[in-house]
Enzyme design. Structure first.
Site, mmCIF file in Angstrom:
data_model
loop_
_atom_site.group_PDB
_atom_site.id
_atom_site.type_symbol
_atom_site.label_atom_id
_atom_site.label_comp_id
_atom_site.label_asym_id
_atom_site.label_seq_id
_atom_site.Cartn_x
_atom_site.Cartn_y
_atom_site.Cartn_z
ATOM 1 N N GLU A 93 6.140 65.362 15.361
ATOM 2 C CA GLU A 93 6.464 66.014 16.626
ATOM 3 C C GLU A 93 7.203 67.334 16.392
ATOM 4 O O GLU A 93 7.986 67.460 15.439
ATOM 5 C CB GLU A 93 7.317 65.073 17.489
ATOM 6 C CG GLU A 93 6.580 63.753 17.720
ATOM 7 C CD GLU A 93 7.248 62.815 18.709
ATOM 8 O OE1 GLU A 93 6.561 61.904 19.181
ATOM 9 O OE2 GLU A 93 8.447 62.964 19.007
ATOM 10 N N CYS A 106 12.037 73.384 17.115
ATOM 11 C CA CYS A 106 12.592 72.332 16.263
ATOM 12 C C CYS A 106 11.413 71.706 15.501
ATOM 13 O O CYS A 106 10.515 71.127 16.114
ATOM 14 C CB CYS A 106 13.270 71.324 17.194
ATOM 15 S SG CYS A 106 13.971 69.922 16.348
ATOM 16 N N CYS A 113 11.284 59.271 8.005
ATOM 17 C CA CYS A 113 12.430 59.613 7.159
ATOM 18 C C CYS A 113 12.885 58.343 6.450
ATOM 19 O O CYS A 113 12.951 57.274 7.053
ATOM 20 C CB CYS A 113 13.580 60.176 7.985
ATOM 21 S SG CYS A 113 14.977 60.699 6.970
ATOM 22 N N CYS A 117 19.314 56.533 9.019
ATOM 23 C CA CYS A 117 20.571 56.615 9.769
ATOM 24 C C CYS A 117 20.433 55.677 10.968
ATOM 25 O O CYS A 117 19.373 55.612 11.601
ATOM 26 C CB CYS A 117 20.837 58.044 10.232
ATOM 27 S SG CYS A 117 20.968 59.176 8.833
ATOM 28 N N CYS A 120 19.236 56.887 14.624
ATOM 29 C CA CYS A 120 18.141 57.863 14.686
ATOM 30 C C CYS A 120 16.780 57.178 14.808
ATOM 31 O O CYS A 120 16.439 56.313 14.004
ATOM 32 C CB CYS A 120 18.184 58.732 13.429
ATOM 33 S SG CYS A 120 16.773 59.845 13.297
ATOM 34 N N CYS A 338 17.030 65.406 20.706
ATOM 35 C CA CYS A 338 17.465 65.151 19.336
ATOM 36 C C CYS A 338 17.444 63.670 18.998
ATOM 37 O O CYS A 338 18.018 62.870 19.723
ATOM 38 C CB CYS A 338 18.930 65.545 19.233
ATOM 39 S SG CYS A 338 19.200 67.000 18.348
HETATM 40 N N1 SAH Z 1 17.387 64.807 8.684
HETATM 41 C C1 SAH Z 1 18.091 65.937 9.132
HETATM 42 C C2 SAH Z 1 17.395 66.702 10.241
HETATM 43 C C3 SAH Z 1 16.746 65.909 11.346
HETATM 44 S S1 SAH Z 1 17.802 65.075 12.458
HETATM 45 C C4 SAH Z 1 19.495 65.561 9.527
HETATM 46 O O1 SAH Z 1 19.795 64.391 9.623
HETATM 47 O O2 SAH Z 1 20.285 66.483 9.699
HETATM 48 C C5 SAH Z 1 18.451 66.385 13.474
HETATM 49 C C6 SAH Z 1 19.785 66.048 14.134
HETATM 50 O O3 SAH Z 1 19.617 65.065 15.173
HETATM 51 C C7 SAH Z 1 20.774 65.466 13.156
HETATM 52 O O4 SAH Z 1 22.048 65.997 13.316
HETATM 53 C C8 SAH Z 1 20.747 64.017 13.539
HETATM 54 O O5 SAH Z 1 21.873 63.356 13.093
HETATM 55 C C9 SAH Z 1 20.626 64.097 15.040
HETATM 56 N N2 SAH Z 1 20.238 62.823 15.667
HETATM 57 C C10 SAH Z 1 19.505 61.837 15.119
HETATM 58 N N3 SAH Z 1 19.352 60.807 16.012
HETATM 59 C C11 SAH Z 1 20.001 61.173 17.136
HETATM 60 C C12 SAH Z 1 20.157 60.564 18.417
HETATM 61 N N4 SAH Z 1 19.613 59.391 18.692
HETATM 62 N N5 SAH Z 1 20.875 61.229 19.351
HETATM 63 C C13 SAH Z 1 21.380 62.443 19.086
HETATM 64 N N6 SAH Z 1 21.244 63.077 17.908
HETATM 65 C C14 SAH Z 1 20.565 62.462 16.945
HETATM 66 FE FE1 SF4 Z 2 16.572 61.011 8.594
HETATM 67 FE FE2 SF4 Z 2 17.222 60.714 11.154
HETATM 68 FE FE3 SF4 Z 2 19.077 60.406 9.256
HETATM 69 FE FE4 SF4 Z 2 18.093 62.869 9.779
HETATM 70 S S1 SF4 Z 2 19.286 61.594 11.172
HETATM 71 S S2 SF4 Z 2 18.431 61.927 7.748
HETATM 72 S S3 SF4 Z 2 15.962 62.328 10.300
HETATM 73 S S4 SF4 Z 2 17.254 59.097 9.549
#
Ligand code: SAH
Ligand code: SF4
Length: 356
Positions: A93, A106, A113, A117, A120, A338
């Site tokens: 996406e 974006c 991934c 996390c 996420c 995000c």
């Molecule tokens: N992997 C990279 C980039 C992709 S995530 C990273 O982790 O930085 C982009 C941003 O979205 C990151 O700061 C991530 O922590 C945030 N993010 C992920 N899941 C989210 C959620 N459910 N609500 C708000 N922000 C989120």
């Molecule tokens: Fe991967 Fe999501 Fe963690 Fe970014 S926030 S490193 S996309 S699992």
């Protein structure tokens, strides 16, 4: 038959090598980049300032193929989300976020991934593979071609879509190269941002390889909590991460700063104590904090912090002299906010098998 070379995604230096190997003059590189990135050419036939022989040769050994767009959804606030198909039932996406004074794209760097996390949606999907540089730049081209026809433009690009860009360094650096190159997108280094959850050894290389901006997904001010939210912290704890950040800030010839992202999770990382600890951690660092209200997705138990809690948290950081902004959630009605990007990932990490 040899696979055709996709010329999209090749930065100037690699295109030079490509034409040199064909016995062509170096100026071909700039000609072809102009066709692709400035004129929106999608095939070699229309490149009439290339000789017929060269066009013929390119047709047999090279391609400018873009992946298929499955859907293009428009949210009520102007956000656009593209779902792009990458073969083997993998979808990624890409999201465009228009604002008064800019338009941010974006982009995704991986199918899924592997870092998992816990807050996420992409992390929940598991991991399939890294994107090639042509698949990353294709996202920019697809959006650019659509937006230009509407009189709009992309002013900023952020690697905040699906995937961890610092686990796909080569393709990400090639893409950054093209984003900054005047013969392609010509963006300033301040308008291109790599967001990373903290792959420490890669951050040292990134600091020396590219001049683009850096955002770090911090989300917790101590290792105990960050180990849970951002599991890669167990491998590269906060002390090591902050050392790498300082290295990035000191490297390069121009002044740098880092954006620290902090997702606001109700009752998890949003107390006054957390705010004070965060302020202490960032004291003396050339930093800006971006608080991100958590965006929920179906599989999650987390909840978004209350607005008043976010304000208090921001206030504590402000009073400690730390520049802090709160991100406005955009594109919710098309699941483009995000952390909501899920795509479709044929998980090869077997994480989803392990979890149940
Ligand atoms: N992997 C990279 C980039 C992709 S995530 C990273 O982790 O930085 C982009 C941003 O979205 C990151 O700061 C991530 O922590 C945030 N993010 C992920 N899941 C989210 C959620 N459910 N609500 C708000 N922000 C989120
Ligand atoms: Fe991967 Fe999501 Fe963690 Fe970014 S926030 S490193 S996309 S699992």
């Amino acid at each position: 038959m040899l696979e055709k070379q996709n010329l999209l995604g090749l930065p100037q230096s690699k295109l030079n090598k490509f034409f040199e190997d064909l016995g062509e003059k170096p100026y071909r590189t700039k000609q072809i980049m102009q066709w692709i990135y400035h004129q929106g050419a999608s095939n070699f036939d229309e490149m009439h300032n290339l000789s017929k022989d060269l066009r013929q040769k390119l047709l047999t050994i090279a391609t400018l193929e873009l992946p298929n767009v499955v859907t293009q959804n428009h949210a009520s606030d102007g956000v656009i989300k593209w779902v792009i198909e990458l073969g083997e039932n993998n979808h990624i996406e890409t999201v465009y976020i228009p604002e008064k004074d800019r338009g941010t794209l974006c982009i995704s760097s991986q199918v899924g991934c592997a870092l998992a996390c816990t807050f996420c949606s992409t992390g929940f999907q598991g991991f399939n593979r890294n994107l090639k540089s042509h698949e990353i730049i294709a996202q920019v081209l697809i959006a650019h071609n659509y937006l230009v026809a509407k009189g709009k433009r992309i002013s900023n690009v952020v690697f905040m879509g699906m995937g961890e860009p610092m686990l796909n360094e080569g393709a990400v650096y090639d893409t950054c190269d093209l984003l900054l190159d005047d013969w392609a997108f010509g963006l300033s280094r301040r308008r291109v941002t790599i967001s990373s959850s903290g792959v420490v050894p890669a951050l040292y290389r990134m600091a020396d390889t590219t001049s683009v901006s850096l955002a770090i997904s911090l989300h917790a001010p101590d290792d105990e909590l960050r180990d849970v939210l951002v599991p890669i912290n167990k491998k590269y704890p906060i002390k090591q991460l902050m050392e790498a950040c300082q290295y990035y800030l000191d490297a390069g010839t121009q002044e740098r700063h880092i954006l620290f992202e902090y997702v606001m999770l109700d009752g998890v990382n949003d107390s006054e104590v957390h705010a004070r600890k965060l302020a202490k951690l960032l004291q003396g660092v050339s930093a800006k904090v971006n608080l991100i209200p958590f965006n929920p997705f179906p599989e999650t138990q987390y909840k978004t912090s209350k607005a008043v809690t976010i304000n208090q948290f921001q206030d504590i950081l402000f009073k400690s002299g730390i520049r802090t902004t709160t991100r406005r959630t955009r594109g919710e009605d098309v699941d483009a906010a995000c952390g909501q990007l899920a795509g479709k990932v044929q998980d090869k990490s077997r994480r989803n098998v392990r979890r149940h």
